[in-house]
Design an enzyme around this catalytic site. Structure first.
Site, PDB file in Angstrom:
ATOM      1  N   THR A  38     -11.076  -0.031  -3.716  1.00 11.48           N
ATOM      2  CA  THR A  38     -10.458  -0.986  -4.630  1.00 11.48           C
ATOM      3  C   THR A  38      -9.567  -1.983  -3.890  1.00 11.48           C
ATOM      4  O   THR A  38      -9.504  -3.156  -4.245  1.00 11.48           O
ATOM      5  CB  THR A  38      -9.636  -0.219  -5.688  1.00 11.48           C
TER       6      THR A  38
ATOM      7  N   HIS B 133       1.912 -10.382  -6.904  1.00  8.30           N
ATOM      8  CA  HIS B 133       2.549 -10.704  -8.180  1.00  8.30           C
ATOM      9  C   HIS B 133       4.050 -10.525  -8.093  1.00  8.30           C
ATOM     10  O   HIS B 133       4.546  -9.572  -7.499  1.00  8.30           O
ATOM     11  CB  HIS B 133       2.013  -9.789  -9.286  1.00  8.30           C
TER      12      HIS B 133
ATOM     13  N   VAL C  40     -11.870  15.510   0.035  1.00  4.70           N
ATOM     14  CA  VAL C  40     -11.248  16.731  -0.478  1.00  4.70           C
ATOM     15  C   VAL C  40     -12.130  17.309  -1.578  1.00  4.70           C
ATOM     16  O   VAL C  40     -12.470  16.623  -2.542  1.00  4.70           O
ATOM     17  CB  VAL C  40      -9.831  16.424  -1.015  1.00  4.70           C
TER      18      VAL C  40
ATOM     19  N   ARG D 151     -10.697  -1.334 -11.093  1.00  2.00           N
ATOM     20  CA  ARG D 151      -9.278  -1.025 -11.245  1.00  2.00           C
ATOM     21  C   ARG D 151      -9.164   0.416 -11.757  1.00  2.00           C
ATOM     22  O   ARG D 151      -9.934   0.825 -12.620  1.00  2.00           O
ATOM     23  CB  ARG D 151      -8.631  -1.957 -12.259  1.00  2.00           C
TER      24      ARG D 151
END
Lengths: 473, 418
Positions: free
Chosen positions: A43, A52, A175, A313
């Site tokens: 991502t 931002h 994992v 996201r």
């Protein structure tokens, strides 16, 4: 024998890397673990690359607090880490009456988020600074602190600094199970077992699964896919701000902004999907973006498209980040960091360190802690191949291997070396910009594969994802 | 910079167009010519395009790509220009009719000053992204250019099972390269109802190399995480979707001129061809800067690029000898399905130009095409071409046009299909 650490961070996205950076300051043993062979490879590499200021976060939320904190730290660290930042400011545009009427509320929300410098602008003022915006601007807000940065360099810079200061990087380590045994965790992975006293879950899209492996069940990540279009550098002169949409009840909207590489970005779409691996672009999504551009800035429709991509996201059913500190269980969960992760990452890392005082671990500062400065790949700052001094120092800086992006042979060689070397073409791409330009490798790919093959001591077939004839990896 | 440090002619690019420009320029005595090539060797695209058909129009012989490149290089070497390899040109700045050419190479950042610059930077195929092909971004998606470099220059076989998108001449060139590399061709995909290359070529290749051409099909998905695993195609007539297992997608053709240098140097671009804007002397909108070859338009064959190079080189000589005179440009506008004509204008007073020079392209197939040129409503030329196909060279005999006397830049020539 098991390897043992004081802290293991699961997930080497921007957030995990930032935590590793902050923890590397102390005299503790830390490992950064990720299933991918490189940091920032999921991502964190596929987003809008906007830093931002946090003006529109839900006030009083953890997100609001940490984005503000993170924004400040990012600006403080940028020069020592070599992170490029361009504070070009955002312009929030109202295209209809409903949006226009919401402007005062947004100013108020900004104030609650500690942003006191937001200004309402008239259409005349907006067109005077952004003459190429489409017709029909009714008004807007200038957000002076909104900035753009390099989403490729940031996680690599954080992780490189962490590794240089003693953090162990364990890439390609997935994992599979987590077991709590007395006073430590045992992580079963595809790469042997790892033990740690404190576990930090920064697994992004998979943070819900890690949380469940530890024994909790608090949230579910539903990936929200965003598709993007990157336009040719021709478009860069058409705009000077980050042109932001006003989120409505129905949609968050599409933005258009310059990138740190000198292109223009259009996106994202927002689609909830089920498959955490589905980073496809779609005919509908890309068409939708082009339709949006008709209103936003029709001129960019004539500009050639350099690339398209989509990112996921890590959205959850909750509106805020899923941060949990469990001193009882020696476990910290940093999940559900949805779309503001890069801006908040260093804030989150600091927050984690603050909370570690509640845990049974003594933090002592290392004496010789130092940051690592990354080579510049931003367009607005002098590139290696533009520097006579650099070329005089090493003539391979004058040997251009990727002409669209002006990347030199020396930069590719260096990307394959150092504390956190690229192990794949994608790693080289994100460290140098090679193959990211207009031709997307039409000219340079075979040559770069050749160079990387020698530098990484891997066969071209492995670099290209073919193990051997007829056997596709 | 002293007088002796000024190059008479500086050529950017050492492919067929640039090399041919150098050969033509060598006809002039005591002329300092410099060729700058960004790669380590001269020759350009034909070096790794290992099939025959090169050089028929310019050298009157049928060469293979590498042999053609070798021949041009030997002709250039005989003419004795200075050659800088591994030298990238960043931009050209012009002052008082002299051009400062900014370069970067292992020797450092240097500025070369020249009286004439000839831009011959060629073209490239458009990418998967610029065509908005949807799907994932795995490894294994290449243009023909990259494929041929892998196979012919690097000896790397970059896949095992390939699908080719496109059916232009270059797509069939990709077929031969894939075959040579031992890569199985699973299918060729063409969104149009016909192949863009010559029908006999298409027919023979399908039989010979045994692969289907899926006409009226488009790509609606690319799958695979690390490497391409399959592509999804849709038959646009039946809307039936099919998944084709493959590890390689060759995105072929749909050439676009490599105009980065021209843009960085603020030269005009022709919006129709997307190439450098030029007149029939191949001069750009800036005096003393010429352009030739595929930087003017999508890919023509190497021999046409070479002929353009010769024309540009010859005109550069005439410019140096002050034999060029001012002329007005009369724009030629094209009506769809004519996509463009190159050059996109004629000069007045009219000047003799070589027969091969003017080319047009159409954007869809047209049968029984009668093409006409009109000037102020009057038909000045008309020709029945039969069937016209996209991505193919359509020569336009502009020398046969009956240009009215006294035509000026206020006039417009309109090219259309009746």
């Amino acid at each position: 024998m098991d390897t043992q650490y004081d802290i293991v961070i699961v997930g080497a996205g921007i957030v995990g890397c930032a935590i590793a950076l902050e923890l590397s300051r102390y005299n503790i043993t830390v490992a950064l673990v990720d299933s991918r062979s490189d940091v920032g490879a999921v991502t964190s590499k596929a987003n809008s690359a906007i830093l931002h200021s946090g003006f529109d976060a839900p006030p009083h939320s953890i997100e609001s607090l940490l984005v503000q904190k993170g924004y400040k730290r990012f600006n403080e660290y940028c020069s020592s880490l070599g992170l490029p930042i361009e504070k070009i400011g955002g312009l929030l545009i109202a295209w209809d009456q409903e949006q226009l009427q919401s402007l005062p509320t947004i100013i108020e929300k900004g104030r609650k988020n500690g942003q006191n410098n937001l200004v309402i602008k008239t259409p005349q003022e907006i067109y005077s600074v952004e003459p190429n915006l489409g017709e029909g601007v009714l008004g807007g807000i200038l957000i002076p602190d909104e900035s753009i940065t390099c989403t490729f360099t940031a996680p690599i810079a954080f992780a490189t600094t962490a590794v240089v200061n003693g953090v162990t990087w364990r890439g390609g380590t997935q994992v599979q199970h987590i077991k709590k045994e007395n006073n430590f965790y045992r992580l079963a992975t595809n790469n042997g077992s790892i033990q740690c006293r404190i576990l930090i879950n920064a697994a992004g899209l998979y943070s819900d699964e890690i949380d469940r492996m530890v024994g909790f069940d608090r949230f579910t990540v539903t990936p929200r896919r965003g598709e993007f279009i990157i336009l040719d550098k021709e478009a860069r002169s058409l705009l000077s701000h980050i042109i932001l949409p006003i989120p409505t009840k129905i949609t968050k909207g599409v933005l258009i902004c310059p990138t740190i590489f000198g292109n223009v970005l259009l996106g994202p779409t927002a689609d909830n999907i089920l498959d955490k691996n589905d980073t496809s672009t779609t005919i509908e999504g890309l068409e939708n973006l082009r339709m949006k551009a008709v209103q936003l800035m029709p001129k960019i429709l004539n500009v050639p498209i350099t690339t398209t991509y989509s990112g996921l996201r890590a959205a959850t059913e909750h509106s805020d980040y899923q941060l949990f500190f469990e001193p009882q269980s020696s476990y910290i969960c940093v999940g559900g960091i949805r779309s503001t992760g890069m801006s908040s990452s260093l804030g989150i890392a600091e927050f984690v360190v603050e909370h570690l005082s509640e845990f049974d671990l003594k933090l002592e500062n290392k004496i010789n802690w130092a940051t690592v400065k990354m080579p510049n790949i931003a367009e607005s700052i002098e590139r290696a191949s533009q520097s006579s001094e650099k070329i005089k120092g090493h003539s391979n800086y004058g040997k251009i291997v990727c002409h669209c992006e002006q990347v030199s042979l020396r930069e590719v060689e260096l990307a394959c070396e150092g504390p956190l070397p690229a192990r794949s073409l994608d790693g080289v791409r994100r460290r140098t910009r090679a193959m990211l330009g207009r031709c997307q490798g039409f000219y340079c790919l075979p040559n770069i594969v050749d160079i990387c093959s020698h530098q990484m001591n891997k066969t071209p077939e492995i670099l290209l994802g073919i193990e051997e004839k007829g056997n596709i990896r | 910079m002293s007088e002796q440090n000024i190059w008479d002619i500086l050529i950017v690019g050492g492919g067929p167009a640039g090399l041919s420009a150098a050969i033509a320029a060598s006809e002039r005595q005591n002329t300092k010519v410099l060729i700058c090539e960004r790669e380590e060797v001269l020759g350009g695209i034909p070096r790794h395009s290992d099939h025959t058909g090169w050089g028929t129009r310019d050298l009157r012989w049928n060469y293979s790509g590498p042999a053609y490149a070798k021949k041009l290089i030997s002709l250039v070497q005989k003419s004795g220009p200075t050659i800088h390899i591994g030298t990238t040109i960043l931009k050209i700045e012009t002052k008082d009719d002299l051009h400062d050419v900014h370069t970067v190479s292992p020797q450092g950042i240097q500025i070369f000053r020249a009286r004439v610059v000839i831009i011959a930077t060629g073209c490239r195929e458009s990418t998967r992204h610029s065509r908005l092909l949807p799907g994932k971004r795995p490894l294994g998606i290449f243009n023909t250019g990259a494929l041929q470099q892998f196979v012919h220059s690097k000896g790397i076989s970059p896949g095992t099972r390939a699908v080719i998108l496109g059916s232009e001449h270059v797509s069939f060139s990709a077929v031969m390269t894939l075959k040579k590399a031992g890569i199985k061709i699973v299918a060729m995909i063409e969104p149009d109802a016909y192949t863009h290359s010559f029908s006999p070529v298409s027919w023979l290749f399908q039989k010979w190399y045994n692969f289907p051409v899926l006409l009226n099909n488009r790509i609606v998905g690319i799958n695979g995480d690390s490497r391409v695993s399959s592509i999804k195609v849709e038959d646009m007539l039946t809307h039936q979707k099919n998944e084709i297992q493959c590890d390689t997608l060759i995105v072929s053709g749909d050439f676009t001129p490599e105009v980065t240098l021209a843009i960085n140097s603020n030269l005009a671009i022709d919006p129709a061809t997307k190439g450098v804007f030029i007149d029939s002397m191949l001069q750009t909108d800036r005096k003393g800067i010429y352009a030739c070859g595929n930087v003017l338009h999508g890919a023509e064959t190497g021999d046409i690029a070479a002929l353009e190079g010769r024309w540009a080189g010859g005109n550069a000589i005439r410019y140096l000898d002050h034999q060029m005179f001012e002329a007005q440009k009369i724009r030629i506008s094209c009506e769809s399905p004519i996509a463009w004509i190159s050059p996109g204008n004629i000069l007045s007073p009219s000047q003799t130009v070589p027969a091969f020079l003017y080319t047009m392209h159409v954007n869809q197939r047209v049968r029984n095409a009668v093409v006409s040129a009109r000037c102020n409503g009057e038909i000045i030329w008309k020709k029945n071409y039969g069937t016209l196909t996209p991505n193919r060279r359509i020569p336009v005999p502009v020398r046969n046009w009956k240009i009215p006397a006294g035509i000026s830049s206020r006039d417009l020539i309109h090219l259309s299909i009746e």
